[in-house]
Design an enzyme around this catalytic site. Sequence first.
Site, PDB file in Angstrom:
ATOM      1  CG  ASP A 193      -4.919   2.374   1.302  1.00  0.00           C
ATOM      2  OD1 ASP A 193      -6.096   1.367   1.794  1.00  0.00           O
ATOM      3  OD2 ASP A 193      -3.957   1.684   0.620  1.00  0.00           O
ATOM      4  CD1 TRP A 195      -3.650  -3.893  -7.891  1.00  0.00           C
ATOM      5  CD2 TRP A 195      -3.912  -5.887  -8.826  1.00  0.00           C
ATOM      6  NE1 TRP A 195      -4.265  -3.786  -9.241  1.00  0.00           N
ATOM      7  CE2 TRP A 195      -4.495  -4.767  -9.654  1.00  0.00           C
ATOM      8  CE3 TRP A 195      -4.239  -7.119  -9.135  1.00  0.00           C
ATOM      9  CZ2 TRP A 195      -4.776  -5.291 -10.853  1.00  0.00           C
ATOM     10  CZ3 TRP A 195      -4.662  -7.633 -10.589  1.00  0.00           C
ATOM     11  CH2 TRP A 195      -4.725  -6.460 -11.533  1.00  0.00           C
ATOM     12  CD  GLU A 253       5.962  -4.336  -8.695  1.00  0.00           C
ATOM     13  OE1 GLU A 253       6.016  -3.347  -8.168  1.00  0.00           O
ATOM     14  OE2 GLU A 253       6.605  -5.210  -8.472  1.00  0.00           O
ATOM     15  CG  HIS A 298      -1.875  -1.081   1.293  1.00  0.00           C
ATOM     16  ND1 HIS A 298      -3.060  -1.083   1.210  1.00  0.00           N
ATOM     17  CD2 HIS A 298      -1.640  -2.174   1.326  1.00  0.00           C
ATOM     18  CE1 HIS A 298      -3.832  -2.191   1.352  1.00  0.00           C
ATOM     19  NE2 HIS A 298      -3.003  -3.071   1.511  1.00  0.00           N
ATOM     20  CG  HIS A 315       2.128 -12.714  -2.693  1.00  0.00           C
ATOM     21  ND1 HIS A 315       3.197 -12.547  -3.643  1.00  0.00           N
ATOM     22  CD2 HIS A 315       1.795 -11.834  -2.062  1.00  0.00           C
ATOM     23  CE1 HIS A 315       3.500 -10.960  -3.492  1.00  0.00           C
ATOM     24  NE2 HIS A 315       2.354 -10.470  -2.674  1.00  0.00           N
ATOM     25  CB  SER A 321       3.392  -8.980  -7.208  1.00  0.00           C
ATOM     26  OG  SER A 321       4.251  -9.035  -5.962  1.00  0.00           O
ATOM     27  CB  ALA A 381      14.889  -9.169  -4.553  1.00  0.00           C
ATOM     28  CG  ASP A 427      -5.672  -8.286  -2.578  1.00  0.00           C
ATOM     29  OD1 ASP A 427      -4.860  -8.978  -1.863  1.00  0.00           O
ATOM     30  OD2 ASP A 427      -5.455  -7.511  -3.586  1.00  0.00           O
ATOM     31  CD  GLN A 428      -1.566 -12.725  -1.090  1.00  0.00           C
ATOM     32  OE1 GLN A 428      -1.276 -13.699  -0.758  1.00  0.00           O
ATOM     33  NE2 GLN A 428      -1.222 -11.629  -0.300  1.00  0.00           N
ATOM     34  CB  SER A 462      -3.797  -0.865  -2.536  1.00  0.00           C
ATOM     35  OG  SER A 462      -4.253  -1.410  -1.594  1.00  0.00           O
TER      36      SER A 462
END
Length: 470
Positions: free
Chosen positions: A121, A364, A369, A9, A361, A366, A344, A385-386, A144
């Site tokens: 948010d 959102w 991206e 977030h 996972h 990731s 990383a 939310d995954q 988000s």
Amino acid sequence: MVPLPMQGHLNQLLHLASRLILSYNIPVHYVATATHNRQAKHRVQGWQPQVVSNIHFHNLEIPPPLHPLPPPANTSDADDQTKFPSHLQPVFDAISLLQGPVSALLRSLSRTARKVAVVHDSLTASLIQEVGLISNAESYTFHSSSAFVVHLYLKHRAGEAISEEIPALEGCFTKEFCDFIEAQYKYRNLSSGFLYNTCRIIEHEYLDSLEKGTTEEQPLVKHWAVGPLNPLTTYHRNSTTKTSKDQRHPCLEWLDKQGQNSVIYVSFGTATTLSDDQIEELAIGLKQSQHKFIWVLRDADEGDVFSGGNDLEAGRRKPQGLLPDGYEEWVEEGGMGLVVRDWAPQLEILGHRATGGFMSHCGWNSCMESISMGVPLAAWPMHSDQPRNTILITEVLKIGIVARPWEHRHETVGSQVVESVVRKLMGSQEGEDIRKRAAELGDCVRRSVGEGGVSSSEMDSFVAHITTTG
């Protein structure tokens, strides 16, 4: 900008501020605790330090949580692999103490500015509830999560039927966090509009549904899909821009030596700690797949990511004794891959020509991206939310495969399953077809932020709205 103090977030609102809002010469004030402002600045990727320095960071102070919980341990209990990061719940609860300082800052800014637009948010709505009492201030809700997830949540609240394939909220969140969501939702009617880190090319159907719903409930309330918010040109695999060698993470030097689309990137975000049993099975499965990989292996964030003292640069705790004896040496000496223990550079990894898949996972941040870089996903949802993002990625957009079905979340994923998933995504015709769709979608999404693109036009529309109304 009023973010939720959690990495995915903090990151998105900082990108919105630095990549977009500042480009319109609008002063930006980013409001959080000192620790979370430091975290946001420390981990931001894709912007030069001078860009971030143009943002006014306000370090608000609150007492530490009264009942801090320990971070999740590397336990052998398989159930813990789906455990919501409830060790952060005291942090979420404590942000209610920011309402007074945020209101005071808002009143102060409103005395000298023609207008103050608050972008908060969706989970910090309670902090800006006084905005309706200030004549030259407006608030805008930033989601988000995906429009797909927001669409499903509003259908659920309205009592509408949802497909049985959609994971239930009760399995994705703790009761405490569901209560926290509901406490923030009741301030939704204060919002003058809604912003999303998504693109209409990806989610037009769900954005259209959301706009229809709010038009009936809140006339003239608009929705803007302004994503992807993450940088694109610096890191995309077709870009000729390179960061200098002394600024590059060592894993990028290793990637430079690999063939195109030959490496799978494995990372499960900042809020999950895998069990020792699961790490061992994952390690064996990656080895047996015979495909090259970069695996980010770190523990979940604590409420204060700098509390470890000796790990400030990484900002995450290093796990101990997790891999089979000699595993890391075998991986690196044999050229099979890298196990990354520090922070990383995910954007650079996903944007590298050698990266051909992402085991994720499906948070959102990731997802966006990966989509924007044209990289297909192997979805391994953990919580929040995954699981619903996984449906969007694999069933709707068809740019990924399922690594672990949500209904098997209480089971340890065996090495043979890991091996099969990696080979399917990285070495089969089905995987190649998925990669092609992901690349095509990524190309469309990147064009959307260019001049005349749909996301660029949405951002122009939002800025025009906040600078000319009221």
